[in-house]
Each structure stands twice: as C-alpha cells, then as structure tokens.
Design a protein around this motif. Structure first.
Motif, mmCIF file in Angstrom:
data_model
loop_
_atom_site.group_PDB
_atom_site.id
_atom_site.type_symbol
_atom_site.label_atom_id
_atom_site.label_comp_id
_atom_site.label_asym_id
_atom_site.label_seq_id
_atom_site.Cartn_x
_atom_site.Cartn_y
_atom_site.Cartn_z
ATOM 1 N N UNK A 235 1.152 -0.973 -0.251
ATOM 2 C CA UNK A 235 0.067 0.181 0.279
ATOM 3 C C UNK A 235 1.019 1.407 -0.304
ATOM 4 N N UNK A 236 0.261 2.303 -0.317
ATOM 5 C CA UNK A 236 1.352 3.676 -0.647
ATOM 6 C C UNK A 236 0.177 4.848 -0.287
ATOM 7 N N UNK A 237 1.016 5.825 0.280
ATOM 8 C CA UNK A 237 -0.094 7.334 0.030
ATOM 9 C C UNK A 237 -0.827 7.116 -0.070
ATOM 10 N N UNK A 238 -0.787 7.224 -1.379
ATOM 11 C CA UNK A 238 -2.538 7.441 -2.358
ATOM 12 C C UNK A 238 -3.459 6.219 -2.582
ATOM 13 N N UNK A 239 -2.725 4.866 -2.500
ATOM 14 C CA UNK A 239 -3.909 4.433 -1.826
ATOM 15 C C UNK A 239 -4.805 5.119 -0.661
ATOM 16 N N UNK A 240 -4.756 5.568 0.094
ATOM 17 C CA UNK A 240 -5.548 6.169 1.682
ATOM 18 C C UNK A 240 -5.885 6.962 1.644
ATOM 19 N N UNK B 225 -5.364 7.217 8.465
ATOM 20 C CA UNK B 225 -3.899 7.282 9.285
ATOM 21 C C UNK B 225 -3.364 6.178 9.907
ATOM 22 N N UNK B 226 -3.823 5.120 10.440
ATOM 23 C CA UNK B 226 -3.096 4.359 10.731
ATOM 24 C C UNK B 226 -1.853 3.620 9.477
ATOM 25 N N UNK B 227 -2.759 3.424 8.580
ATOM 26 C CA UNK B 227 -2.215 2.981 7.199
ATOM 27 C C UNK B 227 -0.517 4.367 6.748
ATOM 28 N N UNK B 228 -0.873 5.366 6.951
ATOM 29 C CA UNK B 228 -0.141 6.327 6.784
ATOM 30 C C UNK B 228 0.571 6.878 7.530
ATOM 31 N N UNK B 229 0.684 6.240 8.947
ATOM 32 C CA UNK B 229 1.864 6.625 9.229
ATOM 33 C C UNK B 229 3.128 5.159 9.298
ATOM 34 N N UNK B 230 2.112 3.802 8.999
ATOM 35 C CA UNK B 230 3.128 3.070 9.170
ATOM 36 C C UNK B 230 4.071 2.958 7.864
ATOM 37 N N UNK B 231 2.997 3.477 6.492
ATOM 38 C CA UNK B 231 4.205 3.315 5.811
ATOM 39 C C UNK B 231 4.993 4.674 5.817
ATOM 40 N N UNK B 232 4.638 6.041 6.522
ATOM 41 C CA UNK B 232 6.099 7.121 6.427
ATOM 42 C C UNK B 232 6.885 6.421 7.497
ATOM 43 N N UNK B 233 6.569 5.490 8.728
ATOM 44 C CA UNK B 233 7.573 4.437 9.661
ATOM 45 C C UNK B 233 8.516 3.819 8.576
ATOM 46 N N UNK C 70 -9.999 6.687 1.725
ATOM 47 C CA UNK C 70 -9.986 6.556 3.111
ATOM 48 C C UNK C 70 -10.441 7.597 3.570
ATOM 49 N N UNK C 71 -9.835 8.090 3.827
ATOM 50 C CA UNK C 71 -9.588 10.105 4.464
ATOM 51 C C UNK C 71 -10.968 10.671 4.732
ATOM 52 N N UNK D 183 -14.114 4.564 10.775
ATOM 53 C CA UNK D 183 -13.545 3.183 11.155
ATOM 54 C C UNK D 183 -12.644 3.247 9.588
ATOM 55 N N UNK D 184 -12.978 4.142 9.071
ATOM 56 C CA UNK D 184 -12.556 4.043 7.748
ATOM 57 C C UNK D 184 -10.598 5.222 7.529
ATOM 58 N N UNK D 185 -11.585 5.975 8.411
ATOM 59 C CA UNK D 185 -10.559 7.318 8.279
ATOM 60 C C UNK D 185 -9.335 6.319 9.202
ATOM 61 N N UNK D 186 -9.789 6.478 10.235
ATOM 62 C CA UNK D 186 -8.989 5.534 11.415
ATOM 63 C C UNK D 186 -7.733 4.719 10.190
ATOM 64 N N UNK D 187 -7.911 4.199 9.848
ATOM 65 C CA UNK D 187 -7.640 3.510 9.297
ATOM 66 C C UNK D 187 -6.872 3.736 8.029
#
Length: 81
Positions: A1-6, A22-30, A9-10, A16-20
């Motif tokens: 998954x890439x940032x564009x894929x989120x 947010x989580x995916x974005x921070x994990x990708x950046x991390x 969702x945002x 819950x979809x926005x929460x996911x």
C-alpha cells in the motif's frame, strides 16, 4: 500500500475507515523513514541529510509510539487494521 491508496479512505464518512487510513499512513511513513535510516547506517544514502541523526532518531521513536497508540485504540474501538 502507498500513501495514494489511502486518499479515498481519508474522505470516508465512516470514522473507522478514516482511522485505518491514518494508521496506514503513519506505518507507510515509518517504514520509509526506517529504510532511509538503514541506508544511512550502511553508508548508501543517496543524499546528505540536513538534520542531525539524533533528530531522525527522535522522529522514528515518536512515530513508533504513535503507531502503538493507534493499535491500542483500534482494539478498544473495535477497528480492524
């Protein structure tokens, strides 16, 4: 998954979809920052960082803490990650 894929969702009406997202974005950046730091340690970084390593160390630690908080909230709020 890439940032564009989120992006979609945002903008969801479902928190819950926005929460996911947010989580995916921070994990990708991390993960990307972690890879950059690993390349730095191996001496194969393709650029010269402007910040000292200690600044990046603080950032990666804060990101790891934030991920842990989101994972704890996900359990409490019944959000499947």
């Amino acid at each position: 998954m890439e940032l564009n894929d989120t992006a979609k969702m945002m903008n969801s009406a479902d928190y819950k979809e926005r929460f996911r997202a947010e989580y995916y974005q921070i994990v990708i950046r991390y993960q990307k920052l972690k890879m950059m730091l690993a390349n730095w340690d191996r001496g194969v970084l393709g650029f010269k960082p402007t910040c000292p390593r200690s600044t990046y160390n603080m950032q990666i630690a804060a990101m790891a803490d934030y991920i842990a908080v989101l994972e704890a909230r996900a359990v409490m709020e019944d959000v499947e990650l």
